[in-house]
Design a protein around this motif. Sequence first.
Motif, short mmCIF file in Angstrom:
data_model
loop_
_atom_site.label_atom_id
_atom_site.label_comp_id
_atom_site.label_asym_id
_atom_site.label_seq_id
_atom_site.Cartn_x
_atom_site.Cartn_y
_atom_site.Cartn_z
N SER A 176 0.87 -0.95 -0.25
CA SER A 176 -0.19 -0.14 0.10
C SER A 176 1.07 1.55 0.36
CB SER A 176 -0.35 0.11 1.09
OG SER A 176 -1.91 1.12 1.11
N GLU A 177 1.91 1.46 0.52
CA GLU A 177 2.84 2.33 0.64
C GLU A 177 2.81 3.03 -0.86
OE1 GLU A 177 5.30 1.06 4.11
OE2 GLU A 177 3.83 1.22 5.26
N ASP A 178 3.61 1.68 -1.20
CA ASP A 178 4.59 1.91 -2.76
C ASP A 178 3.93 1.89 -3.57
OD1 ASP A 178 7.09 1.23 -0.85
OD2 ASP A 178 6.86 -0.89 -1.75
N LEU A 210 4.55 3.70 15.66
CA LEU A 210 5.16 2.74 16.85
C LEU A 210 6.48 1.98 16.34
CD1 LEU A 210 4.99 2.27 19.99
CD2 LEU A 210 3.44 0.17 19.16
N LEU A 211 6.84 1.43 16.16
CA LEU A 211 7.90 0.19 15.43
C LEU A 211 8.66 1.77 15.69
CD1 LEU A 211 9.56 -1.69 14.77
CD2 LEU A 211 9.31 -1.55 12.76
N ARG A 212 9.21 3.17 14.48
CA ARG A 212 9.85 3.78 14.84
C ARG A 212 10.59 4.53 15.50
NH1 ARG A 212 7.85 6.46 10.54
NH2 ARG A 212 6.53 7.64 11.15
N ALA A 213 9.18 4.40 16.64
CA ALA A 213 9.63 5.99 17.84
C ALA A 213 10.18 4.62 18.46
CB ALA A 213 7.83 5.77 18.25
N ARG A 214 9.58 3.59 19.13
CA ARG A 214 10.30 2.60 20.26
C ARG A 214 11.77 2.46 19.67
NH1 ARG A 214 6.41 -0.51 22.23
NH2 ARG A 214 4.62 0.91 23.50
N ILE A 215 12.31 2.26 18.35
CA ILE A 215 13.35 1.99 17.86
C ILE A 215 14.37 3.34 18.21
CG2 ILE A 215 14.99 1.75 15.91
CD1 ILE A 215 13.36 -1.07 15.64
N ARG A 223 10.72 -3.81 6.08
CA ARG A 223 9.70 -2.10 7.30
C ARG A 223 11.13 -1.52 7.93
NH1 ARG A 223 6.05 0.47 6.56
NH2 ARG A 223 5.02 -1.58 6.88
N LEU A 224 12.13 -2.38 9.07
CA LEU A 224 13.60 -1.48 9.14
C LEU A 224 14.48 -0.54 8.25
CD1 LEU A 224 14.72 -3.62 11.74
CD2 LEU A 224 13.06 -1.76 12.51
N ARG A 225 14.40 -1.31 6.17
CA ARG A 225 15.36 -0.47 5.87
C ARG A 225 14.97 0.48 5.78
NH1 ARG A 225 16.41 -6.46 4.53
NH2 ARG A 225 18.65 -6.97 5.40
N ARG A 226 13.28 0.92 5.00
CA ARG A 226 12.63 1.60 4.55
C ARG A 226 12.40 2.70 5.93
NH1 ARG A 226 7.79 0.54 1.39
NH2 ARG A 226 7.74 -1.06 0.48
N GLN A 227 13.04 2.56 6.77
CA GLN A 227 12.76 3.96 8.08
C GLN A 227 14.59 3.98 7.87
OE1 GLN A 227 11.47 2.35 11.60
NE2 GLN A 227 9.49 2.24 11.38
N GLY A 228 15.36 3.11 6.73
CA GLY A 228 16.52 4.09 7.34
C GLY A 228 17.89 3.27 7.85
N HIS A 229 17.50 2.29 8.13
CA HIS A 229 18.56 1.12 9.01
C HIS A 229 19.75 0.10 8.34
CE1 HIS A 229 16.70 3.19 12.61
NE2 HIS A 229 15.66 2.81 12.09
N ALA A 230 19.90 -0.24 8.97
CA ALA A 230 21.07 -1.19 7.86
C ALA A 230 20.37 -2.26 9.08
CB ALA A 230 22.53 -1.02 7.39
N VAL A 231 20.16 -3.62 8.23
CA VAL A 231 19.61 -4.30 8.73
C VAL A 231 20.41 -6.10 8.80
CG1 VAL A 231 17.32 -5.59 9.03
CG2 VAL A 231 17.42 -3.59 9.13
N GLN A 232 20.25 -6.81 9.76
CA GLN A 232 21.16 -7.84 9.05
C GLN A 232 20.66 -8.99 10.12
OE1 GLN A 232 25.31 -8.92 10.06
NE2 GLN A 232 25.72 -7.29 9.43
N THR A 233 20.09 -10.06 9.72
CA THR A 233 19.20 -11.16 10.04
C THR A 233 19.98 -12.50 10.80
OG1 THR A 233 18.83 -13.02 8.05
CG2 THR A 233 16.91 -10.36 8.40
N ALA A 234 18.69 -13.33 11.36
CA ALA A 234 19.79 -14.37 12.01
C ALA A 234 18.60 -14.88 11.88
CB ALA A 234 20.26 -14.28 13.87
N ALA A 291 7.89 5.55 4.34
CA ALA A 291 8.39 6.12 5.49
C ALA A 291 9.67 5.59 5.78
CB ALA A 291 8.11 5.52 6.96
N VAL A 292 10.93 6.71 6.31
CA VAL A 292 12.42 7.11 6.46
C VAL A 292 12.13 7.68 7.82
CG1 VAL A 292 12.67 7.11 4.02
CG2 VAL A 292 12.39 8.93 5.40
N VAL A 293 13.71 7.31 8.60
CA VAL A 293 13.80 7.53 9.93
C VAL A 293 13.63 9.11 9.53
CG1 VAL A 293 15.66 8.02 11.11
CG2 VAL A 293 15.67 5.90 10.13
#
Length: 471
Positions: free
Chosen positions: A36-38, A210-215, A120-131, A93-95
């Motif tokens: 929807s955002e895209d 809320l995710l952006r605010a908490r992070i 979602r986190l990358r859209r907010q501008g963060h670099a992300v790795q996963t496990a 959405a971005v940071v």
Amino acid sequence: MSRVPRHAGRTAVRPQLLHDLRTPLNQIIGYSEMLSEDADAQPRTFVADLDKIVSAGRRMLTLIEANFAATPEGATAAPAMNDHQPGRRDRNAVVTDGIEPGLLLVVDDDAANRDVLSRRLRRQGHAVQTASNGRDALWRVRETAFDLVLLDIMMPDTDGYSVLAQMKNDEQLRHVPVIMISALSEVNSVVRCIEAGAEDYLTKPFDPVLLRARIGSCLDKKRGRDRENVLYEQLRENYRRLEELEKIRVDMRNMIVHDLRSPLTGIMVGVEMLEKYGDLNSEQRDMMTIALNSGHTLLGMINDLLDIEKMESGATQLDYGGASPASLVRGAVQQLASIAEQEGTTVVTNVADDLPLLPCDVSKVIRTLVNLIANAVRFTHEGTVTVTASREADDVTFSVRDTGPGIPREAFTRIFEKFGQLGHDRKAGTGLGLAFCKLAVEAHGGRIRVESTPGEGSTFSFTIPLASSAR
């Protein structure tokens, strides 16, 4: 016919089943929100349909919670910490709001969950790795300096609780903030995570705002702690360097002062030998006396400074011997007889006859008396200085009373400090004598004090224990 209560048939569902029911719905909602955002270039009907999918998914979650999420007896379900109204989210959405992007680790055993949250986190501008599991997560946080870990609770083998506990028990990892994530929202689970050291707790699906605010809040706190740690380490390093420089300064000063004694002693010996090479007239004899007195004063200052440094560092060992208080007072007064005569000051002694031998470092006690009497003579021109010794319980007390100008009460502490002075005139001295006296007396286990009233003179007194109490 009686009505059946709405939730009468509701039964408790195992946490794993509830987790499994919610997980695919979370993924449907998450992907739909991002689509929807895209959807700027898509037809309006396409966007509306996506919003309907999100709305339907949330209604399904609400029904699951209302009809199947009964909790065990005594437990309560936590209110959804990130529930939000259905509808479209801010696009792309971005940071913002000054939140600096960070390096985040997403830990979840479900690939789709990792993908939804990471995107979602990358859209907010963060670099992300996963496990994909707890063991991999622990390995990654030890190898990489992450700013934040988003840790799923329900994972096979090593679950989120265990990973959190291991991180908080590891000195290297405990500073890394952790947000726990789960498809469940039980109060017991939230409390357990916070008590174990988690920074926050989020339930799926994630509200982007809320995710952006908490992070952002977690990252701000971590960077604040990081800045404090950097400043603390800088202060420690600066203090270490200051200590090194101070040691160099003290060593150089002591070396220079120590080396001054040899030429000064040679000068004094040379002056004393002058009398052997011919008669001196009265003027020459006075000049020689002044030179010798000045030499003794300077030598005393050098010795005081060296001894103060040794006593402050704890390197001085007292050379205990026995001496009568009368002999100690007599030896000190004799050294100052000529100075007292020049100043026109009368020195009176009053020592009790029945005092026992005093165990002490004789040279240091005599020097203490010399310093106190010399100060009294210096400030009591054409007056009287009285030196007494008496016994008080298990101590011998020495006192030096003068009829000089006195000392203001606010200076009582300062005058015993190294280089502490009352003024800067000729009589002020170097500020070493009383510092030496204090350290020498305390090294014997005694105490020194002053009583004075401006205009009425001063009395300096110190005690030396009759029983040896060397430090």
